[in-house]
Motif scaffolding. Structure first.
Motif, short mmCIF file in Angstrom:
data_model
loop_
_atom_site.label_atom_id
_atom_site.label_comp_id
_atom_site.label_asym_id
_atom_site.label_seq_id
_atom_site.Cartn_x
_atom_site.Cartn_y
_atom_site.Cartn_z
N HIS A 138 0.81 -1.22 0.00
CA HIS A 138 0.00 0.00 0.00
C HIS A 138 0.85 1.27 0.00
O HIS A 138 0.45 2.27 -0.59
CB HIS A 138 -0.97 -0.01 1.19
CG HIS A 138 -1.90 -1.16 1.16
ND1 HIS A 138 -2.90 -1.29 0.22
CD2 HIS A 138 -1.97 -2.28 1.93
CE1 HIS A 138 -3.56 -2.40 0.41
NE2 HIS A 138 -3.02 -3.04 1.44
N ALA A 139 2.00 1.22 0.63
CA ALA A 139 2.87 2.40 0.65
C ALA A 139 3.46 2.69 -0.71
O ALA A 139 3.99 3.77 -0.95
CB ALA A 139 4.00 2.21 1.67
N GLU A 140 3.36 1.73 -1.64
CA GLU A 140 3.90 1.92 -2.99
C GLU A 140 2.86 1.63 -4.07
O GLU A 140 3.17 1.11 -5.12
CB GLU A 140 5.14 1.04 -3.19
CG GLU A 140 6.35 1.54 -2.46
CD GLU A 140 6.76 2.95 -2.89
OE1 GLU A 140 6.59 3.32 -4.07
OE2 GLU A 140 7.23 3.70 -2.02
N THR B 27 9.45 6.69 6.21
CA THR B 27 9.38 5.28 5.83
C THR B 27 10.37 4.99 4.71
O THR B 27 10.69 5.86 3.92
CB THR B 27 7.95 4.88 5.40
OG1 THR B 27 7.93 3.49 5.12
CG2 THR B 27 7.51 5.64 4.18
N SER C 241 6.25 4.82 -6.22
CA SER C 241 7.03 6.06 -6.23
C SER C 241 7.79 6.21 -7.53
O SER C 241 8.12 5.23 -8.20
CB SER C 241 8.06 6.04 -5.09
OG SER C 241 7.43 5.96 -3.84
N SER D 156 9.97 2.57 1.95
CA SER D 156 9.12 1.59 1.28
C SER D 156 9.68 1.21 -0.09
O SER D 156 9.10 0.39 -0.78
CB SER D 156 7.71 2.14 1.12
OG SER D 156 7.73 3.36 0.41
#
Length: 164
Positions: free
Chosen positions: A82-84, A159, A88, A161
């Motif tokens: 979810h963080a990626e 973070t 990015s 990630s």
């Protein structure tokens, strides 16, 4: 780093390898990047200020072997990271490359600046790389990859990630 004698050819090969590795990560060609990892890879990001301590007894931000790193790559490519998701955009600057043979390996040091843009936020990761490379025919495989940050995680957006 040891003062072992290196050749211009070795230095050039190592430098080109590190640039290629950075390009694969920036282009999210994670499977191709992972194929450059030795089966006994150790990928670490030490906790800030602990880079001189034994990683077996010190908290690490990331400390992956081949299996865990493969899982990290699989997650980053999926919607489960979810963080990626969306992933990015990164740009990596790799500079001041130094390389020296050490036994049957090559130890490479370099400085890095990784800029990450995600959801309108720009984060910076600054530090040094230490790679232990094993020759595999005309190419290299990464046996050890340590990314030591010059700052805390909070200063880099809180973070990690991405793969540094």
């Amino acid at each position: 780093m040891t003062a072992a004698v290196t050749t211009p050819d070795l230095h050039h090969r190592v430098e080109q390898f590190l640039y290629h590795e950075a390009a694969l990560l920036d282009e999210w060609r994670l499977d191709e990047w992972f194929a450059l990892m030795h089966p006994q890879i150790e990928y670490r990001i030490p906790s800030p200020g602990s880079d001189h301590l034994d990683p077996r007894f010190t908290l690490q931000v990331i400390h992956d072997d081949h299996t865990r790193l493969g899982g990290r790559v699989t997650r980053l490519k999926s919607k489960h990271a979810h963080a990626e998701s969306p992933h990015s955009r990164t740009r990596r600057l790799v500079t001041n490359v130094r390389a020296a043979p050490l036994g049957d390996t090559v130890v490479a040091h370099a400085n890095f600046h990784v800029m990450r843009t995600r959801l309108g936020q720009l984060d910076h990761f600054l530090g040094t790389y230490r790679h232990v490379l094993v020759e595999d025919g005309a190419a290299f495989l990464v046996r050890e990859r340590v990314a030591t940050l010059d700052h805390g995680i909070v200063e880099a957006g809180g973070t990690v990630s991405i793969i540094l």
